[in-house]
Design an enzyme around this catalytic site. Structure first.
Site, PDB file in Angstrom:
ATOM      1  N   ASP A  65     -30.841  27.170   3.771  1.00 15.12           N
ATOM      2  CA  ASP A  65     -30.032  26.428   4.633  1.00 15.12           C
ATOM      3  C   ASP A  65     -29.814  27.419   5.900  1.00 15.12           C
ATOM      4  O   ASP A  65     -30.205  26.935   7.011  1.00 15.12           O
ATOM      5  CB  ASP A  65     -28.569  26.061   4.000  1.00 15.12           C
ATOM      6  CG  ASP A  65     -27.843  25.223   4.848  1.00 15.12           C
ATOM      7  OD1 ASP A  65     -28.322  24.610   5.279  1.00 15.12           O
ATOM      8  OD2 ASP A  65     -26.492  25.232   4.297  1.00 15.12           O
ATOM      9  N   HIS A  88     -31.911  19.255   9.730  1.00 14.50           N
ATOM     10  CA  HIS A  88     -30.725  18.701   8.797  1.00 14.50           C
ATOM     11  C   HIS A  88     -30.808  16.946   8.797  1.00 14.50           C
ATOM     12  O   HIS A  88     -30.308  16.618   7.965  1.00 14.50           O
ATOM     13  CB  HIS A  88     -29.285  19.091   9.296  1.00 14.50           C
ATOM     14  CG  HIS A  88     -28.910  20.409   8.433  1.00 14.50           C
ATOM     15  ND1 HIS A  88     -29.591  21.718   8.886  1.00 14.50           N
ATOM     16  CD2 HIS A  88     -28.172  20.588   7.479  1.00 14.50           C
ATOM     17  CE1 HIS A  88     -28.995  22.399   7.957  1.00 14.50           C
ATOM     18  NE2 HIS A  88     -28.224  21.988   7.250  1.00 14.50           N
ATOM     19  N   HIS A 127     -33.236  16.185   6.268  1.00 18.08           N
ATOM     20  CA  HIS A 127     -32.551  16.487   4.878  1.00 18.08           C
ATOM     21  C   HIS A 127     -31.723  15.189   4.599  1.00 18.08           C
ATOM     22  O   HIS A 127     -31.726  14.561   3.674  1.00 18.08           O
ATOM     23  CB  HIS A 127     -31.676  17.716   4.773  1.00 18.08           C
ATOM     24  CG  HIS A 127     -30.631  17.832   3.903  1.00 18.08           C
ATOM     25  ND1 HIS A 127     -29.225  17.076   4.039  1.00 18.08           N
ATOM     26  CD2 HIS A 127     -30.383  17.989   2.717  1.00 18.08           C
ATOM     27  CE1 HIS A 127     -28.589  17.025   3.192  1.00 18.08           C
ATOM     28  NE2 HIS A 127     -29.262  18.031   2.108  1.00 18.08           N
ATOM     29  N   HIS A 169     -29.057  21.588  -1.708  1.00 20.41           N
ATOM     30  CA  HIS A 169     -28.794  21.209  -0.166  1.00 20.41           C
ATOM     31  C   HIS A 169     -29.833  22.246   0.643  1.00 20.41           C
ATOM     32  O   HIS A 169     -30.832  21.639   1.222  1.00 20.41           O
ATOM     33  CB  HIS A 169     -27.372  21.448   0.402  1.00 20.41           C
ATOM     34  CG  HIS A 169     -27.284  21.313   1.816  1.00 20.41           C
ATOM     35  ND1 HIS A 169     -27.397  20.275   2.548  1.00 20.41           N
ATOM     36  CD2 HIS A 169     -27.232  22.422   2.808  1.00 20.41           C
ATOM     37  CE1 HIS A 169     -27.298  20.659   3.889  1.00 20.41           C
ATOM     38  NE2 HIS A 169     -27.076  21.870   4.005  1.00 20.41           N
TER      39      HIS A 169
HETATM   40 ZN   LIG Z   1     -26.713  22.864   5.795  1.00 18.94          ZN
END
Ligand SMILES: [Zn+2]
Length: 377
Positions: free
Chosen positions: A178, A259, A262, A278
């Site tokens: 992340d 992101h 994602h 995540h």
């Molecule tokens: Zn994130």
């Protein structure tokens, strides 16, 4: 298209206080004394067993009256109103979130609904959720729903590294996934308003760069230390990079393709993919980001090398979706290009077709890296 509303102010926002260290929970009474006297403590059953009991003892020892809220597992609107009702019934005067990203995001939404301050105590360094003034809200089935924004950041973030080191090393690695996106996304979104609605400041780009520097210096070493339960300077540095630097860096720097891709991937109906964390999915999104940024192979290899060294996924097969069809990948690309997505912050032309090709290109680059380095596909 960057900055369609022609924003000219620069903006940086952050929590008022960040505390990190071994056994920091013991001093919680000192740090939360200005908040009130009756907190709602939100955590799931598992986390309560690991750290919630100690936290409750520390709070009660300092004269707080603690109401427990048991988190059900999804940061959904339904969960926010269910726990919010418990907080109201017990007339709590502030919220304490203890746990991972989804617990924290739920607690932030409850605090906002009730107009209360929140203290965030992350028990893993797996996401950059703790410091930001936003939540990611999911549907009860785990599909991404929307970002919810708040007028202020959590007042205090307290990280007890004796607790964080007890989490499996996979959580720290996921946090690295992340956090590794932070600098790349912020660079790509540098001419777009950030999550606070202003343009990125110099300090947010410095934070993003420092975050990345720490991950390259200490990422692997910290994950190895985590595996043997060692709280080392490298471990502390990476916990701070994953939690504080990545949190400040993404919020005031801005997100971009990693992101958004994602978020698009959460719509693929695949069991293995849904078991991925995540930051693991963001890691693959970061490879896509590098493709869109036209990163030379040598530069790609630097990032892929770090990801592989800490066990992060870099290919579709690593995510458990090697059999995904082009139609499904195109659906991911279209979702990544939804009107409110962060991909529109990018300084380059974006279309679902371009994103679809970037996803396929990222997978091929990840596989090629492994072949060249003798790593099993
Ligand atoms: Zn994130």
């Amino acid at each position: 298209m960057p900055n369609p509303n022609k924003v000219t102010e620069r903006l940086f926002q952050s929590p008022s206080k960040y505390i990190q260290g071994p056994s920091a929970i013991r001093n919680v009474g000192k740090y939360l004394s200005a908040f009130g006297k009756s907190p709602l403590l939100l955590s799931d059953e598992l986390v309560y067993g690991i750290a919630g009991k100690d936290l409750t003892d520390a709070l009660e020892g300092s004269g707080f009256k603690v109401t427990r809220g048991i988190f059900g597992g999804e940061a959904s609107r339904e969960e926010v109103s269910r726990i919010g009702a418990i907080a109201k019934d017990n007339s709590v005067d502030f919220i304490v979130a203890l746990g991972g990203g989804k617990t924290i995001d739920t607690a932030k939404a409850i605090a906002d609904d009730l107009g209360l301050q929140i203290a965030v105590l992350p028990t893993t360094a797996s996401t950059d959720a703790p410091c930001s003034a936003l939540s990611v809200i999911y549907k009860p089935n785990g599909e991404f729903e929307h970002y919810r924004f708040y007028s202020s950041n959590p007042t205090t973030v307290l990280v007890d590294t004796s607790v964080v080191v007890k989490a499996p090393a996979r959580f720290l690695a996921s946090g690295i996934g992340d956090a590794l996106a932070t600098n790349l996304e912020a660079k790509s979104a540098r001419n777009s308003p950030n999550f606070g609605g202003g343009l990125p400041t110099e300090v947010s780009s410095a934070i993003g760069a420092k975050c990345e520097e720490i991950l390259f210096k200490y990422g692997r070493q910290a994950v190895e230390a985590n595996k043997v339960g060692a709280i080392t300077p490298a471990f502390e540095a990476v916990v701070e990079a994953n939690t504080l630097l990545s949190g400040l860096g993404f919020e005031s720097g801005g997100l971009a393709a990693a992101h958004a891709i994602h978020d698009g991937m959460t719509a693929i109906d695949n069991h293995t993919l849904h078991t991925k964390m995540h930051g693991e999915k963001v890691a693959f999104g970061t490879v896509c980001q590098l493709i869109l940024d036209s990163a030379p192979t040598e530069e790609m290899d630097r990032y892929l090398g770090l990801m592989v060294s800490v066990g992060l996924p870099t290919t579709l097969a690593d995510l458990g979706i090697h059999e995904v069809s082009d139609e499904e990948l195109f659906r991911v690309a279209k979702l990544a290009c939804a009107p409110n997505e962060t991909i529109w912050n990018m300084d380059r032309l974006i279309t679902p077709e371009i994103v679809f090709h970037a996803i396929k290109g990222a997978d091929s680059a990840g596989r090629d890296y492994k072949v060249r380095h003798g790593i099993k596909l």
